[in-house]
Design a protein around this motif. Structure first.
Motif, PDB file in Angstrom:
ATOM      1  N   LEU A  13      -0.221  -9.267  -4.427  1.00 40.19           N
ATOM      2  CA  LEU A  13      -0.028  -8.602  -5.729  1.00 40.19           C
ATOM      3  C   LEU A  13      -0.515  -9.218  -6.902  1.00 40.19           C
ATOM      4  O   LEU A  13      -0.992  -8.798  -8.046  1.00 40.19           O
ATOM      5  N   ASP A  14      -0.432 -10.774  -6.986  1.00 37.27           N
ATOM      6  CA  ASP A  14      -0.944 -11.486  -8.083  1.00 37.27           C
ATOM      7  C   ASP A  14      -2.505 -11.236  -8.113  1.00 37.27           C
ATOM      8  O   ASP A  14      -3.195 -11.647  -9.036  1.00 37.27           O
TER       9      ASP A  14
ATOM     10  N   ARG B 139      -3.886  -8.185  -7.742  1.00 35.75           N
ATOM     11  CA  ARG B 139      -3.862  -6.703  -7.829  1.00 35.75           C
ATOM     12  C   ARG B 139      -5.198  -6.274  -8.698  1.00 35.75           C
ATOM     13  O   ARG B 139      -5.774  -5.168  -8.450  1.00 35.75           O
TER      14      ARG B 139
ATOM     15  N   LEU C 182       1.740  -2.995   0.907  1.00 35.79           N
ATOM     16  CA  LEU C 182       1.082  -3.399  -0.486  1.00 35.79           C
ATOM     17  C   LEU C 182      -0.580  -3.389  -0.372  1.00 35.79           C
ATOM     18  O   LEU C 182      -1.236  -3.014  -1.337  1.00 35.79           O
TER      19      LEU C 182
ATOM     20  N   ARG D  66      -2.990   0.013  -0.873  1.00 32.94           N
ATOM     21  CA  ARG D  66      -3.710   0.210  -2.074  1.00 32.94           C
ATOM     22  C   ARG D  66      -5.323  -0.154  -2.213  1.00 32.94           C
ATOM     23  O   ARG D  66      -5.932   0.188  -3.154  1.00 32.94           O
TER      24      ARG D  66
END
Length: 400
Positions: free
Chosen positions: A155-156, A158, A186, A189
């Motif tokens: 997610l870092d 994203r 995750l 996406r």
């Protein structure tokens, strides 16, 4: 020499690029096509083998025919390896259930390809070859490299998770199913057509794949012998050095062991290629055998395993001076304040050893990802008496 290496790896690289660039056809169609390919390849290999065997009976002096015969022999050898690889992959189909983590028919979910193999068998090299292909580079908007320690921090990134992405994760240890499911949720996406490659020594990691994995294993003796001779002689015709060919066979026997790696094969071949001298080749082999025996006596562990574990390795026999080395790093940039010596230089002339601590470069790969294998070396003069009785002794059959 590099051409020979590329030929050996070509089939696996082609398969990996195929995975990265296009969707897989149905499993039934894929199995049918592979079966036809294996049968056709087997027929060609039988014909090539017959020609080579008949040619061995005759004394051929025509240079052109000799070149063609050599090319046919090399192609036949590579063909046998491809044949065995395809046959093994076909056997894997239907015996591994990877579809539970990803439905291949759902091309909106990123496909996951596991690449599994032991230490230093070429997993990262294979991926690097594929990623350098211009077709792959232009196909993905970005390539993200993660490790098993931080893969949940995706997610870092994203802000960059747009378009088709290629995510490469290296797992040094197993990971829980819950963590993997969280990660996979995750990455959903990511853009349509994104891919994931997972690299590991652990076969259990293959359970996260959505398609059949690529298994890289130790070369067979014949394969390693062929590769070693190709690397050690380079552009020189081995037929001009029959005694060196016999010594090369001894190297192959020693290197073909559970402790043998492609790194050690390349390392010794690079050293020997510098000096096609019988005495030099024999001397390097004797030093290598003594080094292995010394470490087995002192630590009870093979030096290859010691290096993998980050433990010191005694290399007194390489320099004729008490020395200990530990892994410096891979992809190393040599520190300017530390002198460096190559393994070939040290073996050829132990007097080049710096008087202080230094960096020993055992081998620098000439193919992607261009890894440099370097070690931090310190003196063990205080232990000079330890194991000194081992100097000059040789143990046949000890794997290097």
């Amino acid at each position: 020499m590099e051409v020979a290496i590329s030929a050996v790896a070509g089939e696996l690289v082609s398969r990996l690029i195929s995975f990265l660039l296009k969707y897989h056809s149905s499993l039934r169609h894929e199995q049918s096509e592979e079966k036809k390919l294996v049968e056709r390849l087997q027929q060609l290999l039988m014909r090539a083998g017959t020609i080579v065997e008949e040619a061995d009976v005759w004394y051929i002096t025509n240079p052109g025919m000799l070149v063609q015969l050599m090319m046919l022999s090399e192609a036949m050898y590579r063909g046998h390896r491809v044949h065995d690889t395809l046959r093994y992959q076909s056997a894997l189909q239907g015996s591994t259930g990877f579809d539970e983590h990803n439905d291949p028919a759902d091309d909106s979910a990123p496909a996951v390809l596991p690449i599994i193999g032991g230490a230093a068998v070429g997993k990262k090299t294979l991926v690097a070859h594929a990623c350098r292909d211009e077709r792959v580079r232009s196909h993905f908007s970005s390539v993200l490299h993660l490790s098993g320690d931080n893969f949940l921090r995706i997610l870092d990134h994203r802000r960059t998770m747009e378009g088709m992405m290629l995510v490469i994760i290296e797992f040094a240890s197993d990971v829980g199913d819950d963590d993997w499911r969280k990660f996979y949720t995750l990455v959903l996406r990511m853009g349509r057509g994104s891919k994931i490659i997972i690299i590991s020594r652990l076969q259990r990691i293959a359970r996260f794949g959505s398609i059949k994995p690529i298994f890289l294993s130790m070369l067979s003796y014949d394969e390693l012998r062929y590769l070693f001779k190709t690397l050690a002689f380079g552009s020189t015709d081995p037929a001009q050095h029959p005694q060196l060919v016999q010594i090369a066979d001894e190297y192959a026997e020693v290197l073909h062991s559970p402790q043998g790696t492609l790194v050690s094969t390349n390392t010794f071949a690079d050293v020997l290629r510098m000096n096609l001298d019988i005495r030099f080749w024999r001397g390097v082999l004797d030093k290598g055998l003594r080094m292995v025996k010394r470490n087995l006596t002192i630590y009870g562990v093979h030096p290859t395993k010691l290096i993998e574990q980050g433990n010191p390795v005694d290399i007194t026999d390489f320099a004729m001076h008490p020395l200990s080395m530990t892994r410096y790093t891979t992809n190393v940039s040599i520190k300017e304040d530390l002198p460096s010596v190559t393994l070939g230089e040290l073996l050829a002339d132990p007097s080049v050893r710096p008087k202080q601590d230094f960096i020993l470069v055992s081998w620098e790969s000439r193919i992607p990802p261009y890894n440099s294998f370097a070690y931090f070396v310190t003196s063990r003069a205080q232990d000079a008496d330890e194991g000194s009785s081992l100097l000059g002794r040789k143990r046949q059959g000890v794997p290097m």
